[in-house]
Design an enzyme around this catalytic site. Structure first.
Site, PDB file in Angstrom:
ATOM      1  N   LYS A  24      41.837  12.562  25.965  1.00  0.00           N
ATOM      2  CA  LYS A  24      41.013  13.333  25.028  1.00  0.00           C
ATOM      3  C   LYS A  24      41.185  14.850  25.188  1.00  0.00           C
ATOM      4  CE  LYS A  24      37.811   9.455  24.645  1.00  0.00           C
ATOM      5  NZ  LYS A  24      37.842   9.011  23.241  1.00  0.00           N
TER       6      LYS A  24
ATOM      7  N   ASP B 135      37.568   6.307  35.369  1.00  0.00           N
ATOM      8  CA  ASP B 135      38.125   6.537  34.039  1.00  0.00           C
ATOM      9  C   ASP B 135      37.388   7.750  33.461  1.00  0.00           C
ATOM     10  OD1 ASP B 135      38.694   4.567  31.025  1.00  0.00           O
ATOM     11  OD2 ASP B 135      38.672   6.724  31.384  1.00  0.00           O
TER      12      ASP B 135
ATOM     13  N   TYR C 103      34.495   0.879  28.522  1.00  0.00           N
ATOM     14  CA  TYR C 103      35.700   0.709  27.698  1.00  0.00           C
ATOM     15  C   TYR C 103      36.805   1.577  28.273  1.00  0.00           C
ATOM     16  CZ  TYR C 103      38.819   0.979  23.620  1.00  0.00           C
ATOM     17  OH  TYR C 103      39.916   0.940  22.785  1.00  0.00           O
TER      18      TYR C 103
HETATM   19  P1  KE4 Z   1      42.599   5.970  23.825  1.00  0.00           P
HETATM   20  O1  KE4 Z   1      43.653   4.897  24.090  1.00  0.00           O
HETATM   21  O2  KE4 Z   1      41.756   5.658  22.598  1.00  0.00           O
HETATM   22  O3  KE4 Z   1      43.191   7.364  23.790  1.00  0.00           O
HETATM   23  O4  KE4 Z   1      41.608   5.986  25.070  1.00  0.00           O
HETATM   24  C1  KE4 Z   1      40.959   4.811  25.434  1.00  0.00           C
HETATM   25  C2  KE4 Z   1      39.730   5.165  26.266  1.00  0.00           C
HETATM   26  C3  KE4 Z   1      39.798   5.033  27.635  1.00  0.00           C
HETATM   27  N1  KE4 Z   1      38.736   5.334  28.416  1.00  0.00           N
HETATM   28  C4  KE4 Z   1      37.572   5.773  27.877  1.00  0.00           C
HETATM   29  C5  KE4 Z   1      36.416   6.083  28.768  1.00  0.00           C
HETATM   30  C6  KE4 Z   1      37.455   5.932  26.474  1.00  0.00           C
HETATM   31  O5  KE4 Z   1      36.276   6.358  25.941  1.00  0.00           O
HETATM   32  C7  KE4 Z   1      38.542   5.624  25.648  1.00  0.00           C
HETATM   33  C8  KE4 Z   1      38.479   5.734  24.137  1.00  0.00           C
HETATM   34  N2  KE4 Z   1      37.207   6.074  23.591  1.00  0.00           N
HETATM   35  C9  KE4 Z   1      36.954   5.604  22.242  1.00  0.00           C
HETATM   36  C10 KE4 Z   1      35.558   6.052  21.775  1.00  0.00           C
HETATM   37  N3  KE4 Z   1      34.528   5.746  22.644  1.00  0.00           N
HETATM   38  C11 KE4 Z   1      38.004   6.086  21.306  1.00  0.00           C
HETATM   39  C12 KE4 Z   1      37.685   5.885  19.854  1.00  0.00           C
HETATM   40  C13 KE4 Z   1      38.693   4.985  19.202  1.00  0.00           C
HETATM   41  O6  KE4 Z   1      39.075   3.969  19.820  1.00  0.00           O
HETATM   42  O7  KE4 Z   1      39.055   5.300  18.057  1.00  0.00           O
END
Ligand code: KE4
Length: 441
Positions: A279, A251, A156
């Protein structure tokens, strides 16, 4: 101090204040949440609404305390409301919250990122991991003049149109949209491969010679549960992409500053061409970034022709929280302790699941861990999807009722913070033991 939540069994576990808040929220926010990951869709029921957090603990509006293994889905590696982070944000706030102009604090945190992350000589800050991942794709395409990208099934990268794809029939297929609103045009250049299968990537590169701009992946997968790279896999991708003139993109939104100060690329000794970060880099405030060697990064505006921009990119409050966090991680690295704490949790979960005779595998890298209710090791998304998600959902609620807050899906990694203690880990193991006894009878 242990959580005061009584050891109730899940069905008796009631959250009246959160229920009222949830009903009210659903009138004005889709699903009552601002991100579907929080909606408890994978475990059923309604999510507790949080009042506050401190260190390793969350406190909901019904007065329950939880040992927190989500940590805001990764950012809170130092624990919640860290005094030094709080002080830095308060100090920055007194100077103004956003200028829309450059600040020296952005330079300081950029220097800290460049010093820490092996692949990065120049870095651009954005406000979310989605933006960071999206920008790495645009840069890879712009720099190579190629259109196609390879992504891994089950990985993801945020809600980027080109990456909201699902597998077709064959192992390496051109993606089709997995969400309404994503057009076939947005995904027609996205090739899906199974994670941990380097030959599938070799096949994709040979099927589309000179056309693949990037191979994008989570170097350690956290979004299908915790799935490590097989030995040699990352090194093989480095070789294959080098030979094909394709950029290797890690990523590290989740793994960056988590698995080492330099992220998975430091821990595994494989340096990509481009890196997405998020994060932890914001210390709990909205910040993310992407970086690469200078020649690649100077292709973006205003220096180069590849456009990317953002109103709140490099926001002073987020930079203050992030810079303080990175400096604490640099000056007093918690990584050995995080490894030891999480190894203790890994051993304990394995022990109680074995005692309960439940099919399971516990997978861990550093302070990221997942207990899969799965009889086999999990190496890719197909493996992960064979897990018993109904059992996970029951286990989740049994633990919640015992003051332990796991990620609300079998397909997420749990995070241990520097604020967690041996006593928290031991409470968690005891709660898991009780939970499995309650479930397995
Ligand atoms: P954000 O756009 O949510 O800040 O980041 C996206 C993203 C990109 N790459 C990786 C490897 C990620 O894990 C994420 C976001 N992770 C999720 C939980 N696994 C965020 C939780 C959510 O969407 O509320």
């Amino acid at each position: 101090m242990h959580p005061t939540t009584p050891a109730l069994s899940a069905p008796e576990y009631r959250l009246p204040e959160s229920h009222h808040a949830f009903v009210r929220a659903c009138r004005v926010i889709p699903g009552g949440v601002n991100s579907p990951a929080r909606a408890f869709g994978a475990v059923g029921g309604e999510p507790p609404f949080m009042a506050r957090a401190q260190g390793q603990y969350l406190y909901d509006i019904d007065g329950h305390q939880y040992i927190d293994y989500i940590g805001s889905w990764g950012p809170m590696i130092l624990g919640h409301a860290h005094p030094a982070v709080r002080a830095a944000v308060v100090e920055a706030l007194d100077l103004g919250s956003s200028f829309g102009a450059p600040t020296t604090r952005e330079v300081e945190i950029a220097e800290a990122v460049v010093a820490a992350v092996p692949s990065i000589e120049k870095v651009r800050f954005v406000s979310s991991g989605t933006e960071a991942a999206m920008s790495t794709i645009r840069v890879a395409r712009g720099v190579t003049g190629r259109n196609k990208i390879v992504k891994m099934a089950g990985h993801y990268h945020g809600h980027v149109d080109a990456l909201l794809v699902q597998a077709g029939s064959a192992a390496t297929t051109l993606g089709t949209p997995n969400s309404p609103g994503v057009t076939p045009g947005a995904t027609e250049d996205t090739i899906l491969c199974p994670f941990n299968d380097a030959e599938a990537v070799a096949d994709a590169l040979s099927r589309f010679p000179g056309q693949v701009a990037a191979v994008l992946l989570e170097p350690v997968a956290g979004n299908m549960g915790l799935v490590p790279p097989r030995p040699g896999y990352l090194e093989r991708l480095r070789e294959l992409t080098e030979k094909a003139g394709t950029l290797l993109v890690f990523d590290e939104v989740m793994t960056g500053f988590r698995l080492a100060l330099g992220g998975a690329q430091e821990r595994f000794g494989v340096t990509p061409d481009l890196t997405a970060l998020g994060k932890i880099i914001g210390g709990g405030l909205p910040a993310a970034a992407y970086g690469a060697r200078a020649g690649v990064m100077e292709s973006i505006s205003p220096v180069g022709p590849i456009f990317q921009a953002g109103t709140l990119s490099g926001n002073p409050l987020a930079m203050a929280a992030g810079l303080t966090t990175l400096r604490l991680l640099r000056d007093d690295p918690p990584y050995d302790r995080l490894d030891a704490l999480t190894a203790r949790l890994e051993d304990g979960l394995r022990r109680v699941a074995s005692d309960a005779r439940v099919p399971h595998v516990v997978q861990r890298v550093g302070s990221m861990i997942t207990l899969f209710f799965n009889p086999e090791e999990v190496h890719d998304y197909d493996d992960a999807r064979r897990s018993d998600t109904k059992l996970f959902a029951r286990f989740f609620w049994e633990l919640l009722a015992r003051g332990v807050y796991l990620p609300c899906s079998q397909f997420e990694a749990a995070f241990v913070s520097a604020a967690h203690t041996d006593a928290d880990i031991d409470h968690t193991i005891a709660a898991a033991n009780e939970a499995l006894k309650a479930i397995m009878g």
